[in-house]
Structure formats: C-alpha cells, structure tokens
Write a protein that holds these residues in place. Sequence first.
Motif, short mmCIF file in Angstrom:
data_model
loop_
_atom_site.label_atom_id
_atom_site.label_comp_id
_atom_site.label_asym_id
_atom_site.label_seq_id
_atom_site.Cartn_x
_atom_site.Cartn_y
_atom_site.Cartn_z
N GLY A 240 0.78 -1.22 0.00
CA GLY A 240 0.00 0.00 0.00
C GLY A 240 0.81 1.27 0.00
N ALA A 241 2.15 1.15 0.03
CA ALA A 241 2.99 2.35 0.08
C ALA A 241 3.23 2.94 -1.31
N GLY A 242 3.63 2.11 -2.26
CA GLY A 242 4.16 2.60 -3.52
C GLY A 242 3.24 3.49 -4.31
N LYS A 243 2.01 3.06 -4.55
CA LYS A 243 1.14 3.81 -5.44
C LYS A 243 0.60 5.09 -4.82
N ARG A 244 0.85 5.31 -3.53
CA ARG A 244 0.46 6.59 -2.94
C ARG A 244 1.24 7.74 -3.58
N VAL A 245 2.34 7.42 -4.22
CA VAL A 245 3.13 8.48 -4.85
C VAL A 245 2.34 9.17 -5.96
N ASP A 246 1.32 8.50 -6.50
CA ASP A 246 0.55 9.10 -7.59
C ASP A 246 -0.17 10.37 -7.14
N VAL A 247 -0.61 10.41 -5.89
CA VAL A 247 -1.24 11.63 -5.37
C VAL A 247 -0.25 12.79 -5.44
N ALA A 248 0.98 12.51 -5.03
CA ALA A 248 2.01 13.54 -5.07
C ALA A 248 2.33 13.94 -6.50
N ALA A 249 2.35 12.98 -7.43
CA ALA A 249 2.64 13.29 -8.83
C ALA A 249 1.60 14.24 -9.41
N VAL A 250 0.34 14.01 -9.07
CA VAL A 250 -0.73 14.90 -9.54
C VAL A 250 -0.56 16.29 -8.92
N ALA A 251 -0.25 16.32 -7.62
CA ALA A 251 -0.06 17.61 -6.95
C ALA A 251 1.09 18.39 -7.56
N LEU A 252 2.19 17.69 -7.88
CA LEU A 252 3.33 18.36 -8.52
C LEU A 252 2.94 18.92 -9.88
N THR A 253 2.24 18.11 -10.66
CA THR A 253 1.84 18.54 -12.01
C THR A 253 0.92 19.76 -11.94
N ALA A 254 0.08 19.78 -10.92
CA ALA A 254 -0.86 20.90 -10.76
C ALA A 254 -0.21 22.12 -10.10
N GLY A 255 1.04 21.98 -9.62
CA GLY A 255 1.72 23.10 -8.98
C GLY A 255 1.16 23.44 -7.62
#
Length: 468
Positions: free
Chosen positions: A411-426
Amino acid sequence: MSSTQERLVIIGGDAAGMSAASQARRLRSPDELEIVAFERGRFTSYSACGIPYWVGGAVDERDDLVARTPEEHRERAIDLRMRTEVCRIDVPGRRVLARDLEGGEEYWTAYDKLVIATGARPLRPSLPGIDAPGVHGVQTLGDGQALIDTLERTEDRRTEGRRAVVVGAGYIGVEMAEAMIQRGYDVTVVNRGKEPMSTLDPDMGRLVHDAMTGLGIEMVNDTEVTKILTGDDGRVRAVATENAEYPADVVILGVGVRPETELAREAGLPLGEHGGLLTDLAMRVRGHENIWAGGDCVEVLDLMSGRERHIALGTHANKHGQVIGSNVGGSYATFPGVVGTAVSKVCDLEIARTGLREKDALAAGLRFVSVTIESTSRAGYYPGAALMTVKMLAERRTGKLLGVQIVGREGAGKRVDVAAVALTAGMTVEQMTALDLGYAPPFSPVWDPILVAARKAVAAVRADTASS
C-alpha cells in the motif's frame, strides 16, 4: 506507393515505435499512408519492465509480456520487417539504409516522415571478464531468455548453494535481486553508491538497504567492481572488487542505460547533455520538420527543474508514440514533460519517488524544507496495517511541493501518484492538506500518510518563515 500516398518509416519496433505506427494507422488509411517499420530484434511491443518478474517466476511465459506480435501489426497494414537493422539515416536524401540480419542484404528505403525509436542500451562496464558466459544484461526479451537458460543450467547442476551477484542497485538491480531470491539463490548486490536506489535521497536509500539486508541479501555499497573472474571452463565464478571476491554462478548487470542514438549522431541530429535526442513538445526532432523521436532514445523536460533529463520508462515511451502517431496522422498532440515519477519493489518492500531529491533542488538553486514522517498503510487497528516512511520537500516561503519519496510495505508505492498529480498541478503543501482522499480503515488511516507529511511540511514552512 501512389503519387498521393506518403511513407512513414519507423526505426524500432517496441513501445514508442509501434505505438506511433498504430496511432498513425488509426488516423490514416493504407491508401493515404504507407507504414514501414524496422526492428533488429525478434520481438515487438513487449514489456521490458516485466522481464525481472518473468525471470523470478511471477510471470509464467515470455509471450505473456508481448502486447502485440509482428503478425498482429502486419494485419493492420503495417509493413514490419523483423531482424532488420537500420545502419544509416540520410537526412538530406530522406532515406534510410537497412540491413537484413539473416540474409545480409542491404537496401535503401525512402521516407516522407521518419520516426526514430531506437531505445536505450544497457551500460556494460569495460572490465576483464565482462563478456564471460554467465554475465547477463536484461534489456530485451532475448536477454531475459538467455539469463533464464543460464539459471536453468545452474539449477540442473546444483540444488542448493546457488549464488548470484547483481552489479548495481537501481531499479533493475533491486528487481533482479528479488528475482534471484525468488529462485532460491544467495544474492549479493555490489553497488558503487553509498546506498541503493540513487533516485532517492541517501536517508531513504538507507531504509531500502536495511530492508534488503533483512531479506537476506548481502549489500556491498560504495564499492566498484574491478573484474569478473572465470573458472577453468571459462564461465563466471566470482565478481572481484578492490578488497574482496564474491562467488557467483551468475552475474546480472543493472548499472543503467544510455540512449541508443549513434545513428542519430552520425546523421547530425541534435543530442542533449545525456546523449538523447532533443525534441519539441510535439516530439518532433528539433530543427527537422519531418523527423520525430520518442521512447528511451530521447531526453524529456523535467517540469520541476526545467532541465532536460533521460528517463527510460515504458510509460513515457507509449505516450511519446501516441503523440507522434497523432501528429504524423494529421491530428495534434503534445508531450509537455515529466515530474519524475517511478515506483518499484523488492519482495514486499515498495519504493516510490516523484519530483526533486534534495540534491536536485540544490542544483536548481531552490531553497526548501524537508520533512519525514512514519505512518501506516491502513488504520492502525485494522489487520495488515504496515509501516511506511514518507519524505516530502517543499519550497521555502511559497510552500510549493517539490518532491516526495516513499518506502514501505503493501500500500505504500502507489500513494506516490497523489504527489505526482499535486506536482503537475503546482500545488502547495497547504493545498494538499485539504485534498479529499478516499478513507476507510482497510485502505488508509483517517489522515493518509501523504496528508500527514503535507501537514508537517506546512508547519516546517511556517516555522522557517517565522525565523527568517
């Protein structure tokens, strides 16, 4: 070819090349666009990322990794020529010189539009014994099959005490270490870095080191391999460093890849700092109206640092192919860049990152705060809750999210996708704390680990502002 028909020539028959071919064919009929693709290997449209899992036994058959066979491409009116290598690009003449690797015949093929999707080649250190039988890279399906053949010969000779040495501790290195553990080998990883996974900050890499050691993997960090030692039969028997020897029945190289751009260089096409082709947002090679490039042979824009990077990932390659095929086919699409998201695992340990590491932020001249938290994948009282560590970087004063790294269990790894979206959205870390993420005890604590890290980052930004 009729006078109104155009010809698209594609060099490379894997993810980027055949995605481009398929998308172009969806948009333009064979009467409008002839598509000729050259592939020097024996397979097309396969998942190189799946090779470690095939080797380790999680994937049963080689063909399970093949998304589309040459015959299936040909059924879609794509003239796919296997075991054929392009050995020269004549840019002024708009033609390529191809060689049939089976028969030896060479011939020129003209193009109206050209796609270069030559991929990347694995780094193979120039060391004594590096070409000995039993030393393997794992870039292609052919490489994977050769490795499996070696493993099966070793397993036929010995039922226990089998030894594997993995050189390198990046994504391929840790994944191949897992594969060897799954096959019952004693595994040593020799790594030139101070910690495994140099895509993480060292403190997070240390977590990976400790977990791999806990799995029974011998980790040898901050060490260079000096030679490969062979036995009387000429096969590999050990890996030597300056101070030690590590016995090996098989050696697996996982020291990274470089863009396969020698053809492009010889043709005078523009290459970047890392040796990859340089393209515009439409994946068109800069300065060349009728040439596109995509996949592991190109450099991409890092949206966080504003610099070009070489990132060899199948996700990018397939997106590049879709963009290229759309543009070649008369539509329009762009690939704006990446934030540097990647995820991997070794046995039950999940490793993920996106955005900038501390040294990336420093190199970009950014002032930042960093925080690290520990949390669980589920509500602490729910069965199976597993610890994870989340590290988050935010820009000083503005609080803009800069990067996230995660190491933990299920359950740890794919949580990074939330951060990836946040980064892309600035987004800022304060904005992240209000994200409406899904919650139920089997899936998350009330405060998801990403949000816990964001709250701590907000506090760090405020404290830093108050003290300055």
